[in-house]
Scaffold this motif. Structure first.
Motif, PDB file in Angstrom:
ATOM      1  N   LEU A 484      -4.459   2.242  -5.110  1.00 28.02           N
ATOM      2  CA  LEU A 484      -3.919   0.906  -5.370  1.00 28.02           C
ATOM      3  C   LEU A 484      -3.216   0.366  -4.137  1.00 28.02           C
ATOM      4  O   LEU A 484      -3.350  -0.827  -3.803  1.00 28.02           O
ATOM      5  CB  LEU A 484      -2.953   0.934  -6.553  1.00 28.02           C
ATOM      6  N   ILE A 485      -2.481   1.209  -3.439  1.00 25.67           N
ATOM      7  CA  ILE A 485      -1.808   0.787  -2.214  1.00 25.67           C
ATOM      8  C   ILE A 485      -2.827   0.313  -1.186  1.00 25.67           C
ATOM      9  O   ILE A 485      -2.641  -0.717  -0.523  1.00 25.67           O
ATOM     10  CB  ILE A 485      -0.954   1.945  -1.647  1.00 25.67           C
ATOM     11  N   LYS A 486      -3.935   1.035  -1.055  1.00 21.78           N
ATOM     12  CA  LYS A 486      -4.994   0.629  -0.119  1.00 21.78           C
ATOM     13  C   LYS A 486      -5.598  -0.718  -0.516  1.00 21.78           C
ATOM     14  O   LYS A 486      -5.816  -1.596   0.330  1.00 21.78           O
ATOM     15  CB  LYS A 486      -6.096   1.692  -0.073  1.00 21.78           C
ATOM     16  N   TYR A 487      -5.862  -0.885  -1.810  1.00 21.09           N
ATOM     17  CA  TYR A 487      -6.403  -2.152  -2.313  1.00 21.09           C
ATOM     18  C   TYR A 487      -5.474  -3.310  -1.979  1.00 21.09           C
ATOM     19  O   TYR A 487      -5.901  -4.347  -1.455  1.00 21.09           O
ATOM     20  CB  TYR A 487      -6.622  -2.049  -3.824  1.00 21.09           C
ATOM     21  N   PHE A 488      -4.192  -3.157  -2.286  1.00 20.29           N
ATOM     22  CA  PHE A 488      -3.218  -4.206  -1.995  1.00 20.29           C
ATOM     23  C   PHE A 488      -3.151  -4.503  -0.497  1.00 20.29           C
ATOM     24  O   PHE A 488      -3.159  -5.661  -0.080  1.00 20.29           O
ATOM     25  CB  PHE A 488      -1.824  -3.787  -2.477  1.00 20.29           C
ATOM     26  N   THR A 489      -3.052  -3.465   0.313  1.00 18.66           N
ATOM     27  CA  THR A 489      -2.892  -3.647   1.761  1.00 18.66           C
ATOM     28  C   THR A 489      -4.098  -4.348   2.365  1.00 18.66           C
ATOM     29  O   THR A 489      -3.955  -5.318   3.129  1.00 18.66           O
ATOM     30  CB  THR A 489      -2.678  -2.286   2.446  1.00 18.66           C
ATOM     31  N   ASP A 490      -5.293  -3.890   2.019  1.00 16.47           N
ATOM     32  CA  ASP A 490      -6.518  -4.492   2.568  1.00 16.47           C
ATOM     33  C   ASP A 490      -6.650  -5.955   2.135  1.00 16.47           C
ATOM     34  O   ASP A 490      -6.935  -6.838   2.963  1.00 16.47           O
ATOM     35  CB  ASP A 490      -7.749  -3.712   2.104  1.00 16.47           C
TER      36      ASP A 490
END
Length: 498
Positions: A484-490
């Motif tokens: 989820l952190i990767k999704y948000f950041t990207d």
């Protein structure tokens, strides 16, 4: 009749009671006039109590207990084995609760649920705090019978997300907060879209029609679906073939009800897509709300806030809301992903929404530790809002009074929203591994392929797999906030050119 046939007859009677009380609750929340609500609430209390008595009676319990014995249990198919195991566990728990205490709890929560909308609409905390305090104390009382010796808040969390504990939530929420707070700060400091472009009037009936169109586009079987209006949107089902959602339309803020419909539509699709072989059994009663919220929030955020969700239906959107022709889809996309520190959880963007849930989780945890009293709640709420979102509510209606969950005793539910989002990061990776880029799927208008994947891997199994089992079977890994952190950041690095 055989032992199983006797059990199924009793089960059918209980399902009829459940259908009747479900319809009463739907009516109480949607179309019942104010003058009728007290009597309707009394009727709901009566039938709920009678259902409880029947479901915990010696006769029913003895049938379940006999069918749970090895000689009888081995004769059952897998559907009935799950049903008996689940009912035996729940009955052992619920039979510890005296019928008079159950009846008292229904009366207390019904009173609180009736007063809450009035308190919110009139911004009057004083009329709500006493019923809320009674609901909290009643919750503790009920748990002292059903879960003796167990931490009350852990027991409440387990009611909504089986197997989950405060320790696990503290870990994954902490991981998310550590990465999310600096990201939100960067995004909020960046140039923002012009929200004033979207304050034009859209009549409620147009919104309702558009919401129906969108949930059907998502894959809803409209012959088994209904939609109505309430103060706070929710989803309910009488059975697999009767699933209903509500919404709250705002004529000068049409985007909010639009996403409420997508969110509740995600819940409804989960309920509709349960395999009919589980109809009327424990397999169709999905009480893992983190998993349930993962489905609603997957549609709302992972799919619904993707520009490609809207491309195939943009002509229809412009036909129903002509003002969108001049604005264009790119501006609409920026607006539906507009990140800002705001007061209302249900209207929050997907980034700051996480902080709204953390706020509620931390308050609930402290309530049941005895560190926060009802009298303190407005003050504590406002302090938490300032701490996490750097804003202070102007009144209680946009602060502590905004949610319905505490009014009906749903303590322990709030963490499930954020757990659902964390699951979604993991599910997104699994979907794209099997189907390819969701951008391409959505742009082609093939959202029903994603719905079919969710049905195949998650929905059809109903309640027969708890969330941790689903994560293991679908994702092959334990709970983690990293996807989820990767999704948000990207996503937000790209949208806001960070």
């Amino acid at each position: 009749m055989t032992l199983l046939e006797q059990y199924l007859e009793k089960k059918k009677e209980l399902n009829y009671f459940g259908h009747a009380t479900g319809l009463m609750y739907w009516d109480l929340e949607t179309t019942a006039p104010d003058g009728a609500k007290e009597k309707l609430s009394d009727a709901l209390t009566y039938f709920s109590t009678e259902s409880f008595k029947k479901s915990t009676s010696d006769e029913y319990y003895n049938l379940v207990t006999k069918l749970a014995e090895p000689e009888e249990f081995e004769k059952l198919d897998d559907v009935m084995k799950f049903d008996i195991m689940r009912n035996k566990r729940d009955l052992d728990k619920m039979r510890r609760l005296p019928a008079e205490v159950y009846e008292e709890s229904v009366k207390v929560t019904n009173k609180s649920a009736i007063i809450w909308p009035k308190a919110k609409q009139t911004n009057d905390w004083s009329i709500y705090k006493e019923p809320l305090a009674a609901t909290i104390e009643m919750t503790k009382k009920v748990k002292s019978y059903t879960d003796p010796g167990k931490d009350v808040y852990d027991a409440l969390i387990d009611d909504y997300e089986e197997g989950m504990t405060q320790d696990t939530i503290d870990k994954v929420f902490g991981d998310l907060r550590q990465e999310l707070v600096p990201l939100v700060n960067k995004v909020v400091a960046a140039p923002q879209p012009d929200s004033s472009k979207f304050t034009f009037k859209v009549p409620a009936h147009v919104q309702a029609e558009l919401c129906k169109y969108i949930v059907e586009y998502m894959g809803m079987d409209m012959n088994r679906f209904a939609q109505s209006e309430t103060e706070h949107p929710f989803t309910t089902n009488m059975n697999i073939d009767d699933v209903r959602i509500t919404n709250h339309y705002k004529e000068h803020a049409f985007i909010e009800p639009l996403f409420s419909a997508i969110h509740e539509g995600g819940h409804a699709l989960f309920e509709q897509n349960v395999d009919h072989k589980y109809e009327g059994t424990a397999g169709a009663s999905i009480s893992y709300m983190g998993l349930h919220e993962s489905q609603s929030r997957f549609y709302e955020n992972i799919l619904g806030r993707n520009i490609n969700f809207w491309k195939p239906i943009w002509p229809k959107m412009c036909e129903m809301i002509p003002e969108l022709k001049e604005i264009g889809i790119e501006e609409f996309y920026k607006e539906i992903n507009h990140v800002q520190n705001s007061f209302i959880r249900t209207e929050a963007d997907e980034l700051t929404y996480c902080l709204h849930v953390i706020l509620r989780y931390e308050i609930e945890r402290e309530i049941f530790k005895g560190n926060v009293t009802v009298e303190d709640l407005p003050k504590v709420w406002n302090q938490k809002m300032e701490e996490l979102l750097h804003i202070t509510p102007r009144n209680d209606a946009e602060g502590v009074l905004q949610d319905m969950h505490w009014s009906d005793g749903s303590f322990g539910y709030f963490p499930s929203y954020l757990l659902g989002s964390i699951y979604d990061g993991m599910f997104l990776e699994a979907v794209e591994k099997d189907l390819g880029s969701i951008d391409d799927i959505l742009a082609a208008g093939d959202i029903k392929k994603i719905t079919a994947w969710l049905k195949e891997h998650i929905h059809q199994y109903g309640a027969t797999r708890i969330s941790s089992e689903v994560l293991d079977k679908v994702c092959g890994q334990e709970l983690s906030a990293k996807p989820l952190i990767k999704y948000f950041t990207d996503k937000y690095t790209k949208i806001y050119n960070l």
